[in-house]
Motif scaffolding. Structure first.
Motif, PDB file in Angstrom:
ATOM      1  N   VAL A  38       0.814  -1.133  -0.037  1.00  0.00           N
ATOM      2  CA  VAL A  38      -0.026   0.065  -0.148  1.00  0.00           C
ATOM      3  C   VAL A  38       0.567   1.249  -0.132  1.00  0.00           C
ATOM      4  N   THR A  39       0.662   2.034  -0.858  1.00  0.00           N
ATOM      5  CA  THR A  39       1.506   3.298  -1.246  1.00  0.00           C
ATOM      6  C   THR A  39       0.818   4.693  -0.637  1.00  0.00           C
ATOM      7  N   LYS A  40      -0.487   4.519  -0.651  1.00  0.00           N
ATOM      8  CA  LYS A  40      -1.256   5.563  -0.071  1.00  0.00           C
ATOM      9  C   LYS A  40      -2.583   5.465   0.291  1.00  0.00           C
ATOM     10  N   VAL A  41      -2.989   6.089   1.345  1.00  0.00           N
ATOM     11  CA  VAL A  41      -4.514   5.693   1.631  1.00  0.00           C
ATOM     12  C   VAL A  41      -5.160   7.060   1.792  1.00  0.00           C
ATOM     13  N   ALA A  42      -6.336   7.378   1.319  1.00  0.00           N
ATOM     14  CA  ALA A  42      -7.077   8.681   1.685  1.00  0.00           C
ATOM     15  C   ALA A  42      -8.636   8.136   2.021  1.00  0.00           C
ATOM     16  N   SER A  43      -9.036   8.881   3.000  1.00  0.00           N
ATOM     17  CA  SER A  43     -10.344   8.450   3.604  1.00  0.00           C
ATOM     18  C   SER A  43     -11.440   9.539   3.175  1.00  0.00           C
ATOM     19  N   HIS A  44     -12.689   9.140   3.210  1.00  0.00           N
ATOM     20  CA  HIS A  44     -13.915   9.938   3.176  1.00  0.00           C
ATOM     21  C   HIS A  44     -14.759   9.452   4.064  1.00  0.00           C
ATOM     22  N   THR A  45     -15.899  10.097   4.171  1.00  0.00           N
ATOM     23  CA  THR A  45     -16.945   9.722   5.443  1.00  0.00           C
ATOM     24  C   THR A  45     -17.408   8.399   4.832  1.00  0.00           C
ATOM     25  N   GLY A  46     -16.984   7.203   5.664  1.00  0.00           N
ATOM     26  CA  GLY A  46     -17.636   5.964   5.083  1.00  0.00           C
ATOM     27  C   GLY A  46     -16.908   4.960   4.087  1.00  0.00           C
ATOM     28  N   TYR A  47     -15.731   5.579   3.685  1.00  0.00           N
ATOM     29  CA  TYR A  47     -14.962   4.939   2.424  1.00  0.00           C
ATOM     30  C   TYR A  47     -13.452   5.213   2.464  1.00  0.00           C
ATOM     31  N   ASP A  82      -0.381   9.472  -4.943  1.00  0.00           N
ATOM     32  CA  ASP A  82      -1.102  10.473  -4.100  1.00  0.00           C
ATOM     33  C   ASP A  82      -2.907  10.171  -4.485  1.00  0.00           C
ATOM     34  N   ILE A  83      -3.669  10.430  -3.577  1.00  0.00           N
ATOM     35  CA  ILE A  83      -5.068  10.223  -3.811  1.00  0.00           C
ATOM     36  C   ILE A  83      -5.746  11.419  -3.251  1.00  0.00           C
ATOM     37  N   SER A  84      -6.794  11.822  -4.020  1.00  0.00           N
ATOM     38  CA  SER A  84      -7.602  13.039  -3.491  1.00  0.00           C
ATOM     39  C   SER A  84      -9.263  12.771  -3.694  1.00  0.00           C
ATOM     40  N   TRP A  85     -10.021  13.066  -2.690  1.00  0.00           N
ATOM     41  CA  TRP A  85     -11.311  12.978  -2.856  1.00  0.00           C
ATOM     42  C   TRP A  85     -11.892  14.394  -2.946  1.00  0.00           C
ATOM     43  N   VAL A  87     -15.223  17.012  -1.722  1.00  0.00           N
ATOM     44  CA  VAL A  87     -16.121  16.902  -0.489  1.00  0.00           C
ATOM     45  C   VAL A  87     -17.317  16.322  -0.406  1.00  0.00           C
ATOM     46  N   SER A  88     -17.772  16.051  -1.996  1.00  0.00           N
ATOM     47  CA  SER A  88     -18.932  15.316  -2.068  1.00  0.00           C
ATOM     48  C   SER A  88     -18.917  13.670  -1.869  1.00  0.00           C
ATOM     49  N   GLY A  89     -17.645  13.178  -1.935  1.00  0.00           N
ATOM     50  CA  GLY A  89     -17.264  11.817  -1.821  1.00  0.00           C
ATOM     51  C   GLY A  89     -17.832  11.179  -3.332  1.00  0.00           C
ATOM     52  N   CYS A  90     -17.940  11.850  -4.324  1.00  0.00           N
ATOM     53  CA  CYS A  90     -18.452  11.270  -5.675  1.00  0.00           C
ATOM     54  C   CYS A  90     -17.478  11.289  -6.536  1.00  0.00           C
ATOM     55  N   TYR A  91     -16.207  11.996  -6.249  1.00  0.00           N
ATOM     56  CA  TYR A  91     -15.080  11.856  -7.170  1.00  0.00           C
ATOM     57  C   TYR A  91     -13.744  11.581  -6.329  1.00  0.00           C
ATOM     58  N   ASP A 136     -10.485  20.244  -6.961  1.00  0.00           N
ATOM     59  CA  ASP A 136     -11.032  21.036  -6.426  1.00  0.00           C
ATOM     60  C   ASP A 136     -12.284  20.443  -5.559  1.00  0.00           C
ATOM     61  N   PRO A 137     -12.101  21.081  -4.240  1.00  0.00           N
ATOM     62  CA  PRO A 137     -13.359  20.499  -3.243  1.00  0.00           C
ATOM     63  C   PRO A 137     -14.632  20.396  -3.845  1.00  0.00           C
ATOM     64  N   ARG A 138     -14.965  21.326  -4.683  1.00  0.00           N
ATOM     65  CA  ARG A 138     -16.355  21.470  -5.212  1.00  0.00           C
ATOM     66  C   ARG A 138     -16.410  20.889  -6.558  1.00  0.00           C
ATOM     67  N   TYR A 139     -15.424  19.942  -6.952  1.00  0.00           N
ATOM     68  CA  TYR A 139     -15.502  19.306  -8.226  1.00  0.00           C
ATOM     69  C   TYR A 139     -16.864  18.839  -8.701  1.00  0.00           C
ATOM     70  N   ALA A 140     -17.535  18.087  -7.843  1.00  0.00           N
ATOM     71  CA  ALA A 140     -19.021  17.510  -8.317  1.00  0.00           C
ATOM     72  C   ALA A 140     -19.698  18.687  -8.772  1.00  0.00           C
ATOM     73  N   THR A 141     -19.684  19.910  -8.199  1.00  0.00           N
ATOM     74  CA  THR A 141     -20.818  21.114  -8.472  1.00  0.00           C
ATOM     75  C   THR A 141     -20.370  21.771  -9.307  1.00  0.00           C
ATOM     76  N   ARG A 142     -19.123  22.081  -9.905  1.00  0.00           N
ATOM     77  CA  ARG A 142     -18.698  22.973 -10.660  1.00  0.00           C
ATOM     78  C   ARG A 142     -18.968  22.604 -12.136  1.00  0.00           C
ATOM     79  N   ARG A 143     -19.228  23.881 -12.899  1.00  0.00           N
ATOM     80  CA  ARG A 143     -19.321  23.828 -14.239  1.00  0.00           C
ATOM     81  C   ARG A 143     -17.946  23.562 -15.099  1.00  0.00           C
ATOM     82  N   GLU A 144     -17.032  24.113 -14.544  1.00  0.00           N
ATOM     83  CA  GLU A 144     -15.571  23.588 -14.726  1.00  0.00           C
ATOM     84  C   GLU A 144     -14.778  22.960 -13.858  1.00  0.00           C
TER      85      GLU A 144
END
Length: 246
Positions: A38-47, A82-85, A87-91, A136-144
């Motif tokens: 395991v080289t990287k671990v990143a958590s989000h609520t429940g995942y 590296d891994i990045s979520w 804030v929505s946990g969808c991406y 971008d923390p708001r990736y899921a809701t951004r137009r860009e």
């Protein structure tokens, strides 16, 4: 009482045991994770998102182990760095030694870590190993939709994907050594290179501040974390700083 260190070891051991039971997002047979590091671990609520030295990515439902198969993908042919979520946990974004950045997205309305609910939505290849990536923390809701990525080439790249799937890259920083870390908070972005840590506004890319690397931390890797919207924690080795953006 259980010592904190013992709890951390139990968690890592549990993650390792969960890997061999996951299924491919393409509907294939179970993937075997034996012998992988395991080289990287990143958590989000429940995942949990887990990256390995073979370029594999697992998305697991918490620490439920083999009882919940989760999702397996292989976005890289070399180690995940590296891994990045968002804030929505969808991406989830990953980067690796192979110079690639991949963004994986959950299909609209899905709520579980099932293999058929996730797709790769963006893939980019750069000229050298990519060591740090942040959505971008708001990736899921951004137009860009935007991510930042940097690595051994010494460039911090801002990648934008907009209408009709059109995308473009712009260079935010270069020529000052490898990009070690990137941290994207509510408003500000911080990143570390060989000279120190720079801070800019996340939307406008306007520069805000520069913190030089301390002489006592020249050989140490940098750690970055936004404690809240305007307060950055950073450290090199034994040096720890608190930076307030005003």
């Amino acid at each position: 009482a259980t010592r904190p260190g013992a709890r951390c070891w139990a968690m890592l051991r549990h993650i390792r045991y969960a890997l061999p039971t996951t299924r491919s997002a393409k509907g294939g047979r179970e993937q075997q994770g034996r012998g992988e590091a395991v080289t990287k671990v990143a958590s989000h609520t429940g995942y949990l998102a887990v990256g390995t030295d073979r370029g594999n990515l697992w998305l697991l439902s918490g620490l439920t182990g083999s009882a919940t198969p989760g999702v397996h993908m292989r976005p890289h042919v070399e180690a995940v760095r590296d891994i990045s979520w968002d804030v929505s946990g969808c991406y989830v974004a990953t980067c690796g030694e192979d110079g690639c950045v991949a963004v994986v997205g959950r299909r609209s309305g899905s709520e579980t870590a099932r293999a058929d609910e996730w797709d790769v939505v963006d893939e980019q290849t750069y000229g050298d190993a990519v060591l740090a990536v942040r959505l971008d923390p708001r990736y899921a809701t951004r137009r860009e939709r935007v991510f930042l990525a940097g690595g051994r080439a010494g460039e911090l790249v801002r990648h934008t994907r907009g209408w009709f799937n059109a995308s473009k890259d712009s260079t935010v920083d270069d020529g000052e050594g490898a990009i070690e870390r990137v941290a994207w908070g509510a408003h500000w972005v911080a990143w570390a290179n060989a000279r120190g840590v720079k801070i800019m506004h996340g939307d406008t890319c306007s520069p805000v501040s520069f913190v030089p690397r301390p002489s006592s931390g020249e050989s140490a890797a940098c750690s970055l974390c936004w404690e809240d919207d305007d307060r950055l924690l950073l450290g090199w080795g034994e040096v720890v700083m608190v930076i307030q953006v005003v």
